[in-house]
Scaffold this active site. Structure first.
Site, PDB file in Angstrom:
ATOM      1  N   ASP A   9       0.854  -1.189   0.000  1.00 25.29           N
ATOM      2  CA  ASP A   9       0.000   0.000   0.000  1.00 25.29           C
ATOM      3  C   ASP A   9       0.891   1.240   0.000  1.00 25.29           C
ATOM      4  O   ASP A   9       1.789   1.366   0.835  1.00 25.29           O
ATOM      5  CB  ASP A   9      -0.894  -0.003   1.248  1.00 25.29           C
ATOM      6  CG  ASP A   9      -1.979   1.062   1.203  1.00 25.29           C
ATOM      7  OD1 ASP A   9      -2.009   1.828   0.218  1.00 25.29           O
ATOM      8  OD2 ASP A   9      -2.771   1.146   2.154  1.00 25.29           O
ATOM      9  N   ASP A 104      -3.612   2.629  -5.410  1.00 27.86           N
ATOM     10  CA  ASP A 104      -2.444   2.661  -4.531  1.00 27.86           C
ATOM     11  C   ASP A 104      -2.237   1.370  -3.739  1.00 27.86           C
ATOM     12  O   ASP A 104      -1.477   1.353  -2.774  1.00 27.86           O
ATOM     13  CB  ASP A 104      -2.546   3.847  -3.564  1.00 27.86           C
ATOM     14  CG  ASP A 104      -3.749   3.749  -2.634  1.00 27.86           C
ATOM     15  OD1 ASP A 104      -4.639   2.929  -2.902  1.00 27.86           O
ATOM     16  OD2 ASP A 104      -3.801   4.508  -1.646  1.00 27.86           O
ATOM     17  N   GLU A 105      -2.893   0.283  -4.140  1.00 28.16           N
ATOM     18  CA  GLU A 105      -2.752  -0.985  -3.426  1.00 28.16           C
ATOM     19  C   GLU A 105      -2.623  -2.141  -4.400  1.00 28.16           C
ATOM     20  O   GLU A 105      -3.240  -2.133  -5.469  1.00 28.16           O
ATOM     21  CB  GLU A 105      -3.967  -1.259  -2.540  1.00 28.16           C
ATOM     22  CG  GLU A 105      -4.144  -0.328  -1.367  1.00 28.16           C
ATOM     23  CD  GLU A 105      -5.419  -0.668  -0.609  1.00 28.16           C
ATOM     24  OE1 GLU A 105      -5.323  -1.246   0.493  1.00 28.16           O
ATOM     25  OE2 GLU A 105      -6.510  -0.363  -1.134  1.00 28.16           O
TER      26      GLU A 105
END
Length: 421
Positions: A9, A104-105
């Site tokens: 993350d 974003d992960e």
């Protein structure tokens, strides 16, 4: 034992993207705003320390924290999307099993790395930072749900150095014992209330609960979560993103729109954007929906909303054909005398472009159309969205989103490249 799964993350991703090309912002509180500079959608750690909450209206934050030195940025999705793609490319070098979960992960399968999991994770973290400039945290566990718990621990515990491995029962007990029920992946307020009514008030109590009883009073999702918290995988990695079932392109206007020409321009622009997304996945549509409405939060103004579905004779991915259909739909719902706040286009049913069937008189997109669309898409990717567009979608575009604090598109626009002297 289940193969370990890592969740990577990006830390405060939007704020980190803004800082990457403006290092003078390091250490300063940063907030990133939603469309039309409305609400706070991302915060740096310094902004969180000031008590700024996700979803806070910017005009209230600005007044409440005047003099705090807050740096504000309008959301720059072009920049964020490009940096996200760079991060994901680096992650793919560390595992052949990669599921891009969000901007974003990402989840990574780490089977085969059991003997050096922590070292592998720290090397991954250092490489992503060196090659992209984006800091990340890594959580490793036997299941996706526990990997989420591990990642949260890696972020919150400075002693972890950004990496947390939860493979033993003792480590999992300690990490779960620090969390609230609503800190778990997928447990929001209402679900937490239902679980509390069953006598389940903590993550550890949920893990140790009877899954049959929990499923009877909630859903199969909670039953799966119990098994995941116990280390039994129920959620596999999705190595290939499924095709979309529908596509929508819509935005609130930066200012009210009352002129028909401006509305045509907006609807045509949304149609072109949706068509480009659709072609990227090799899809086509045989229908679309056009809608427009006024500002429902302004009851002092005349209110109106219109929606019109349009059926095409044959499925297409051609922007020109779709724009003509969208203009027909707009013509059906347009009413003079109103100040419109939002409009958009939906492609409700998508099929594979290669599976479109014509008839004796109706033909799918021909090679000339496909070549033209591919050329337009290539030019817009290279020189920026909107470089090539149909005439209906061109104009002053005074209706576009308000973005008074927008940073440069450092990685996708030639004119915004940093100059080194």
């Amino acid at each position: 034992m289940a193969r370990p799964i890592a969740l990577v993350d990006c830390n405060n991703f939007y704020a980190s993207c803004e800082r990457l090309f403006q290092p003078q912002l390091r250490g300063l509180p940063i907030v990133v705003l939603s469309n039309n500079d409305g609400c706070v959608i991302a915060r740096s750690n310094e902004a969180k320390a000031l008590g700024i909450v996700m979803g806070d209206p910017w005009h209230l934050v600005k007044d409440r924290h005047a003099g705090s030195g807050i740096v504000v940025r309008s959301s720059n999705y072009t920049l964020y999307g490009d940096l996200s793609a760079r991060v994901m490319r680096v992650l793919s070098d560390f595992s052949p099993e990669l599921e891009v979960y969000s901007i974003d992960e990402a989840f990574l399968g780490l089977g085969g790395f059991e003997g050096r999991l922590e070292a592998h994770a720290r090397q991954l973290r250092a490489t992503v930072l060196q090659w992209t400039g984006i800091p990340v945290s890594v959580g490793i566990a036997p299941t996706k749900t526990l990997a989420k718990v591990a990642n949260r621990t890696a972020k919150k515990d400075p002693a972890s150095g950004g990496v947390c491995v939860l493979l033993t029962r003792a480590a999992q007990d300690e990490a779960l014992g620090r969390l609230e029920l609503t800190d778990l992946w997928g447990v929001a307020g209402r679900m937490a209330e239902r679980l509390t009514a069953l006598g389940i008030a903590t993550p550890l109590q949920l893990r140790d609960a009877d899954p049959t009883i929990v499923r009877r009073h909630t859903s199969v999702v909670m039953e799966r979560m119990i098994h995941e918290l116990r280390g039994t995988p129920c959620l596999d990695l999705e190595r290939h993103s499924p095709d979309r079932k529908s596509i929508m392109a819509t935005r609130s206007f930066g200012r009210p729109v009352a002129l028909r020409r401006e509305m045509e321009e907006a609807v045509a622009s949304h149609t072109a954007r949706a068509a480009e997304k659709m072609r990227r996945q090799g899809l086509a549509t045989a229908s679309l929906i056009v809608f427009a409405h006024t500002n429902r939060y302004r009851p002092d103004q005349p209110q109106y909303g219109g929606t019109r579905p349009v059926q095409l004779t044959v499925a297409t991915a051609d922007t020109g054909r779709l724009t003509r259909a969208a203009m027909f739909g707009l013509d059906c719902i347009w009413r003079d005398g109103f100040s419109y706040k939002k409009a958009g286009v939906v492609f409700p049913t998508l099929i594979k472009a290669g599976a479109v069937q014509g008839s004796l008189f109706l033909h799918p997109d021909d090679p000339r159309s496909k070549t033209l669309m591919a050329s337009i898409d290539a030019l817009n990717r290279r020189y920026g969205r909107g470089t090539i567009a149909y005439g209906t979608a061109t104009g002053a575009k005074g209706w576009t989103l308000r973005a008074e604090h927008l940073s440069a598109r450092y990685t996708t626009r030639w004119g915004d490249l940093l100059a080194v002297r």
